[in-house]
Write a protein that holds these residues in place. Structure first.
Motif: not given
Length: 262
Positions: A242-255
């Protein structure tokens, strides 16, 4: 004709053991050929491989994490030395039982599956069965003859793994059937049990069953009991995913926010 038949007799006996009857019948013609030893080696290795694969299928171990991937640091308490000694399979020599006791998700089934797999590699017969499935199957049989046949089936393997005793409650009949099976295997073959309940609480697993004390006594006599303490490793893995998925979503949103307008 073979110049020195005695020299090649061990090879001929191997061919005979493999039931290569045509080769044995023409042994006097080809027994000293250089390719014979390699042919026998190939045949023996292939048959050993097929035998192992067949016994793995029959054992019904399912998918499991190997000991190389087992996180020894995760349980709060586990006797690693005792577990690693069990992997040597020395306990099979005197039909010692193994019981893994601990809460959900600490690796009890994984350890039992790895021991069972090691037994398969060493040529032993193995059967892995969830307690609920095995006891439900036995209790559903409506004839004495069918029940006797099925009890013989479960009593036969060199290693029987009964997984997850304690996750459900059972009737007196289920308790009696488990006692009968453990008694049939007693001092003859090893039984591995995983349970989330200490033995003092097995009366909750088999409420009102008169044989519970005798069942536990028969199971733990000359048994290795391994207690494991800790939190669920599955919960840990789920949280990490769950933490990995949240980190990926945050990175995608930031980009996306940083992307220049077209």
């Amino acid at each position: 004709m073979i110049a020195n038949p005695a020299q090649y007799e061990p090879l001929r006996l191997r061919a005979k053991a493999l039931h290569l009857n045509g080769l044995v019948a023409h042994w006097s013609e080809v027994g000293d050929a250089e390719w014979i030893a390699l042919l026998l080696q190939w045949e023996e290795e292939e048959r050993a491989h097929r035998s192992l694969q067949r016994r793995i299928r029959q054992a019904r171990l399912g998918h499991f994490k190997t000991m190389a991937d087992f996180d020894w640091a995760w349980p709060k308490r586990i006797d690693r030395g005792a577990v690693e000694e069990l992997m040597s399979l020395a306990f099979l020599a005197d039909a010692t039982n193994i019981v893994f006791v601990g809460p959900n998700g600490v690796g009890k089934s994984t350890l039992a599956q790895n021991i069972a797999y090691q037994a398969l590699i060493q040529g032993h017969t193995v059967l892995f069965k969830p307690a609920s499935q095995m006891l439900g199957e036995l209790a559903a049989l409506d004839s004495d003859a069918a029940l006797r046949r099925r009890l013989r089936h479960y009593a036969a393997p060199d290693v029987l793994v009964i997984d997850e005793v304690g996750y459900l409650s059972y009737s007196n009949r289920h308790a009696d059937l488990l006692f009968e099976l453990v008694s049939r295997r007693y001092q003859n073959r090893s039984t591995l049990v995983t349970t989330n309940k200490p033995f003092a609480e097995w009366s909750d697993v088999f409420p009102n069953a008169a044989c519970v004390v005798s069942l536990v006594d028969r199971l733990v006599h000359r048994a290795e009991v391994i207690s494991i303490e800790g939190d669920s490793y599955r919960f840990k893995e789920a949280r990490e995913r769950a933490e990995i998925r949240a980190s990926r979503r945050a990175a995608t949103k930031s980009s996306l926010h940083k992307a220049p307008p077209s």
